[in-house]
Design a protein around this motif. Structure first.
Motif, PDB file in Angstrom:
ATOM      1  N   VAL A 133       0.704  -0.987   0.088  1.00  0.00           N
ATOM      2  CA  VAL A 133      -0.009  -0.056   0.029  1.00  0.00           C
ATOM      3  C   VAL A 133       0.956   1.029  -0.146  1.00  0.00           C
ATOM      4  O   VAL A 133       1.798   1.320   0.841  1.00  0.00           O
ATOM      5  CB  VAL A 133      -0.959   0.041   1.326  1.00  0.00           C
ATOM      6  CG1 VAL A 133      -1.732   1.289   1.171  1.00  0.00           C
ATOM      7  CG2 VAL A 133      -1.793  -1.296   1.214  1.00  0.00           C
ATOM      8  N   GLY A 134       0.918   2.013  -1.014  1.00  0.00           N
ATOM      9  CA  GLY A 134       1.444   3.236  -1.014  1.00  0.00           C
ATOM     10  C   GLY A 134       0.730   4.338  -0.200  1.00  0.00           C
ATOM     11  O   GLY A 134      -0.410   4.683  -0.250  1.00  0.00           O
ATOM     12  N   LEU A 135       1.303   5.142   0.633  1.00  0.00           N
ATOM     13  CA  LEU A 135       0.798   6.330   1.232  1.00  0.00           C
ATOM     14  C   LEU A 135       1.352   7.527   1.030  1.00  0.00           C
ATOM     15  O   LEU A 135       2.707   7.630   1.256  1.00  0.00           O
ATOM     16  CB  LEU A 135       1.114   5.851   2.744  1.00  0.00           C
ATOM     17  CG  LEU A 135       0.635   4.511   3.253  1.00  0.00           C
ATOM     18  CD1 LEU A 135       0.996   4.315   4.927  1.00  0.00           C
ATOM     19  CD2 LEU A 135      -0.909   4.321   3.312  1.00  0.00           C
ATOM     20  N   ILE A 136       0.680   8.490   0.432  1.00  0.00           N
ATOM     21  CA  ILE A 136       1.191   9.504  -0.216  1.00  0.00           C
ATOM     22  C   ILE A 136       0.512  10.636   0.638  1.00  0.00           C
ATOM     23  O   ILE A 136      -0.609  10.632   1.080  1.00  0.00           O
ATOM     24  CB  ILE A 136       0.653   9.826  -1.559  1.00  0.00           C
ATOM     25  CG1 ILE A 136       0.747   8.509  -2.431  1.00  0.00           C
ATOM     26  CG2 ILE A 136       1.332  11.029  -2.189  1.00  0.00           C
ATOM     27  CD1 ILE A 136       2.148   7.822  -2.620  1.00  0.00           C
ATOM     28  N   LYS A 137       1.569  11.659   1.249  1.00  0.00           N
ATOM     29  CA  LYS A 137       1.221  12.719   1.641  1.00  0.00           C
ATOM     30  C   LYS A 137       0.690  13.778   0.882  1.00  0.00           C
ATOM     31  O   LYS A 137       1.476  14.068   0.104  1.00  0.00           O
ATOM     32  CB  LYS A 137       2.635  13.362   2.695  1.00  0.00           C
ATOM     33  CG  LYS A 137       2.354  14.436   3.356  1.00  0.00           C
ATOM     34  CD  LYS A 137       3.583  15.039   4.195  1.00  0.00           C
ATOM     35  CE  LYS A 137       3.937  14.092   5.209  1.00  0.00           C
ATOM     36  NZ  LYS A 137       5.223  14.633   6.147  1.00  0.00           N
ATOM     37  N   VAL A 138      -0.464  14.455   1.372  1.00  0.00           N
ATOM     38  CA  VAL A 138      -1.210  15.297   0.265  1.00  0.00           C
ATOM     39  C   VAL A 138      -1.462  16.518   1.080  1.00  0.00           C
ATOM     40  O   VAL A 138      -2.056  16.326   2.186  1.00  0.00           O
ATOM     41  CB  VAL A 138      -2.456  14.738  -0.139  1.00  0.00           C
ATOM     42  CG1 VAL A 138      -3.208  15.715  -0.852  1.00  0.00           C
ATOM     43  CG2 VAL A 138      -2.149  13.465  -0.953  1.00  0.00           C
ATOM     44  N   TYR A 139      -1.026  17.818   0.559  1.00  0.00           N
ATOM     45  CA  TYR A 139      -1.445  18.931   0.979  1.00  0.00           C
ATOM     46  C   TYR A 139      -2.692  19.494   0.447  1.00  0.00           C
ATOM     47  O   TYR A 139      -2.547  19.529  -0.737  1.00  0.00           O
ATOM     48  CB  TYR A 139      -0.137  19.986   0.863  1.00  0.00           C
ATOM     49  CG  TYR A 139       1.232  19.699   1.354  1.00  0.00           C
ATOM     50  CD1 TYR A 139       1.352  19.209   2.659  1.00  0.00           C
ATOM     51  CD2 TYR A 139       2.190  19.308   0.563  1.00  0.00           C
ATOM     52  CE1 TYR A 139       2.521  18.618   3.254  1.00  0.00           C
ATOM     53  CE2 TYR A 139       3.424  18.909   0.886  1.00  0.00           C
ATOM     54  CZ  TYR A 139       3.426  18.459   2.230  1.00  0.00           C
ATOM     55  OH  TYR A 139       4.742  18.194   2.659  1.00  0.00           O
ATOM     56  N   GLU A 140      -3.591  19.898   1.294  1.00  0.00           N
ATOM     57  CA  GLU A 140      -4.967  20.394   0.958  1.00  0.00           C
ATOM     58  C   GLU A 140      -5.247  21.652   1.390  1.00  0.00           C
ATOM     59  O   GLU A 140      -5.124  21.867   2.695  1.00  0.00           O
ATOM     60  CB  GLU A 140      -6.014  19.169   0.968  1.00  0.00           C
ATOM     61  CG  GLU A 140      -5.923  18.160   0.334  1.00  0.00           C
ATOM     62  CD  GLU A 140      -7.004  17.129   0.605  1.00  0.00           C
ATOM     63  OE1 GLU A 140      -7.571  17.145   1.384  1.00  0.00           O
ATOM     64  OE2 GLU A 140      -7.306  16.329  -0.350  1.00  0.00           O
TER      65      GLU A 140
END
Length: 731
Positions: free
Chosen positions: A353-360
């Motif tokens: 499982v890839g876990l991507i840090k997202v800035y929103e």
């Protein structure tokens, strides 16, 4: 009517000749000199001589990019050709190569052509006198490469090359068999020992291997029926992107929270939609979260494996790490990574499982209700805080002046310690000009001067850590404060053992200063060029280690950091040494700060005389190859422990670059070093050859820094370099 028809035919042939930049009978090429190749109309492809191991070959290569790529080679079983060979388009319409011994080789199995043309597709064609009939074309005779629009017909074979620098026939062959099966065999014998096959032997005859303009490789039967899709190779979608298949069609997608750099060119990869100036978010309109990318895998560039046994723990570990941009949870361990992510694949057979840090930005995602709730909470928190602060002030007043001063002193001490910790762990810190003036004792002790400014020594009082404070020249500083701070954060995200670390910066009015780690042993120039009696020269082993360190640092700037950086001023004065003798590159990114569009020619030459690549003076587009040239000169400095120009030496030895080539050509490379040094001649010759490849006047002949590193480490073979000034650009 006959005369009219003849006029029409002649006009048609003339128009075709002009449109295709035709080659006429009597034309010739040589490996060196003014004309080494014939170009396609857009100058993307070239047909002619190019250097290879032991001499030259004749073929087609991509001339429109810095890194020359060969796509077709003639007469591979007779290579190499000597440097005095001549390629002729003879009066009877044949293509031949003549050697000095009078031996003549027919390159193509045809004759009687009236003219030839290299097209922008990379296809070299021989025409009859009408200009409408193709007597021969390279697309019908592939060697080791397929180009867009080209097919491998039943019975045709691609033969691998010996190496990138030797286009002779290698050890593998890829055959499009008549039964519809595409098979990779060893190039020996006639056995059925295949390395790989498409497993389509029942497809029947008339199956061809095709490469379309989007980079997809597939098999077709009778040009209409789709047989078998050969999946995209990794990396086609660029960094931070991955391939997907829908109903037999392939495309590229970006990671969550990312968008294409250029939607028309997927290979350029993806970039973040939103960015933040700090990983500690204080803006209520901005949030950080981890988004899942199931069944994912990518190139392993893990920098930390924290203790995390669950997916949630892995997400938390990445969220709490400012260096982490993505994590890969394998079920057994959590792998933290920085950007960019390369060779991302999403396939059903993967359980990761890839876990991507997202800035929103909450305002952009319709979460106004959330913002309202957060604001209400903040108002309540502020009200409580004001009450507590008021009570605390009252207590302090009652407690008296002594207790008040004691607590103020304790608070300041804690604050200083916290700032030191953030200064060490969180990256660059913003300083005021007055603070840096205090740190440097009024800019008292000068360490050195360079093209970008003056460097002073300073001491961080709270930790007693020495630092170097670079005061940039005001006339060269960026115009905007926000722009300067943004570029500082780009430089700060570069982390490599062979780059000096940026600890802080100052953007106070017109002043622009950088705070860098202090390097105890000074610059490489101080060590190499100091008189022998005042400072001993580094030994041979130490010099080789320095060269490898510097090459790794430049490679990181060019290919491995998030934003590719061209240094533009590689020289001994910009190479610093720490207490352990590890070489580190300084001033990287400053050229980018001072000139933002590095893809275009600058009217202001960057760099230092003697290390500046020829393309600066020719006003050609500037690429990473300018750093490769400078590294070549620097390598000569390191090997010989002397400056580029030394007028105290005999005339033949005064210019270092020329003297190195003369010694190499005469097989007297030991003249370049002190005779009392314990130097291995074979290793010295290798280093000299690498340097000569780096300082080639033609940028496309210079190797990439990746290849330079491989040659320095002995991983790849080093071909014989030509005279650096004997080649002219083919474009």
């Amino acid at each position: 009517m006959t005369i009219i028809a003849l006029v029409i035919i002649i006009s048609l042939a003339f128009s075709i000749a002009n449109a295709q930049s035709n080659v006429t009978r009597g034309s010739s090429l040589q490996p060196t000199g003014g004309t080494t190749s014939w170009l396609s109309p857009s100058s993307l492809y070239a047909f002619g001589f190019y250097p290879q191991t032991g001499g030259y070959a004749v073929g087609i290569y991509i001339a429109g990019v810095p890194e020359r790529t060969v796509v077709w080679t003639a007469s591979r079983d007779t290579l190499p050709f000597s440097n005095n060979a001549t390629l002729r388009f003879t009066s009877d319409g044949r293509l031949t190569v003549e050697q000095t011994q009078g031996r003549q080789i027919d390159l193509l199995d045809t004759g009687g052509a009236s003219f030839a043309s290299l097209q922008d597709s990379g296809n070299f064609v021989l025409y009859d006198s009408t200009g409408r009939t193709k007597l021969w074309q390279s697309f019908d005779h592939p060697t080791d490469t397929l180009l867009s629009g080209q097919r491998l017909l039943p019975g045709q074979t691609l033969f691998s090359s010996v190496s990138k620098t030797d286009q002779s026939i290698g050890v593998f062959r890829l055959i499009m068999q008549g039964d519809g099966n595409l098979v990779l065999y060893p190039n020996r014998g006639t056995g059925d020992h295949a390395y790989w096959a498409s497993n389509t032997p029942t497809a029947g005859p008339n199956v061809t291997l095709n490469l379309d303009s989007d980079g997809f490789l597939y098999l077709l039967q009778n040009s209409t029926y789709f047989i078998y899709n050969l999946t995209q190779g990794p990396g086609l979608c660029g960094v931070n992107g991955y391939c997907f298949m829908v109903n037999g069609s392939a495309g590229c997608r970006c990671l969550p929270g990312f968008e294409f750099v250029n939607p028309e060119r997927w290979s350029l990869g993806c970039k973040r939609k939103d960015t933040v100036e700090s990983c500690k978010i204080t803006d209520v309109g901005t949030a950080i979260k981890m988004t899942n990318l199931n069944n994912a895998r990518w190139e392993d560039a893990t920098y930390l494996i924290p203790k995390a046994s669950t997916q949630d723990e892995c997400s938390s570990a990445c969220l709490n790490d400012c260096n982490c941009e993505a994590a890969l949870f394998t079920g057994q361990e959590c792998r933290l990574q920085r950007l960019p992510l390369r060779y991302v694949e999403v396939i059903d057979s993967e359980s990761n499982v890839g876990l991507i840090k997202v800035y929103e930005s909450a305002l952009n995602n319709g979460t106004n209700h959330s913002i309202h709730v957060k604001k209400e909470r903040q108002i309540a928190i502020i009200a409580i805080s004001i009450s507590l602060i008021s009570f605390a002030v009252l207590v302090l007043l009652i407690s008296g002046i002594i207790m008040y001063k004691t607590r103020v002193w304790a608070y300041k001490k804690i604050s200083e310690n916290l700032n030191v910790q953030l200064f060490e762990d969180m990256g660059p810190r913003a300083f005021s000009y007055s603070a840096l003036e205090k740190i440097t004792d009024g800019f008292k002790e000068e360490l050195g001067r360079g093209s970008f400014g003056v460097v002073y020594k300073g001491i961080i009082e709270s930790s007693m850590r020495p630092v170097a404070v670079k005061k940039l020249k005001q006339e060269l500083a960026p115009e905007g404060e926000r722009e300067f701070q943004t570029e500082m954060k780009v430089i700060a995200r570069t982390h490599h053992r062979n780059l000096t670390r940026l600890l802080g910066y100052c953007c106070d009015g017109p002043e622009r200063l950088l705070v860098l780690e202090y390097m105890t042993q000074g610059s490489l120039a101080d060590i190499l060029f100091a008189p022998k009696e005042s400072k001993p020269k580094p030994c041979w082993v130490e010099r080789i280690r320095m060269a490898v360190d510097i090459a790794h640092g430049i490679l990181y700037l060019h290919e491995e950091c998030e934003n590719s950086i061209i240094h533009c001023d590689i020289k001994p004065q910009n190479i610093l040494l720490d207490e352990y003798g590890c070489a580190k590159i300084s001033d990287f990114g400053l050229a980018k700060l001072l000139e933002h569009d590095q893809t275009k020619t600058s009217t202001l030459i960057r760099g230092t005389r003697g290390y500046v690549a020829p393309e600066w003076h020719k006003r050609l587009p500037i690429t990473v190859k300018v750093d490769v040239y400078s590294f070549g000169i620097l390598l000569f400095n390191i090997l010989c422990c002397r400056r580029n120009v030394d007028n105290s030496l005999p005339e033949g030895e005064a210019i270092l670059e020329d003297w190195v080539y003369e010694c190499y050509e005469a097989k007297e490379v030991l003249k370049l070093v002190d005779y009392d040094e314990d130097v291995e001649k074979t290793r010295l010759e290798q280093m000299v050859k690498i340097g000569l490849w780096c300082v080639q006047e033609e940028p496309s002949l210079r190797p990439s820094m990746k290849r330079v590193v491989l040659m320095l480490e002995g991983t790849v073979k080093i071909p014989v370099p030509p005279n650096p000034t004997s080649f002219l650009s083919v474009v």
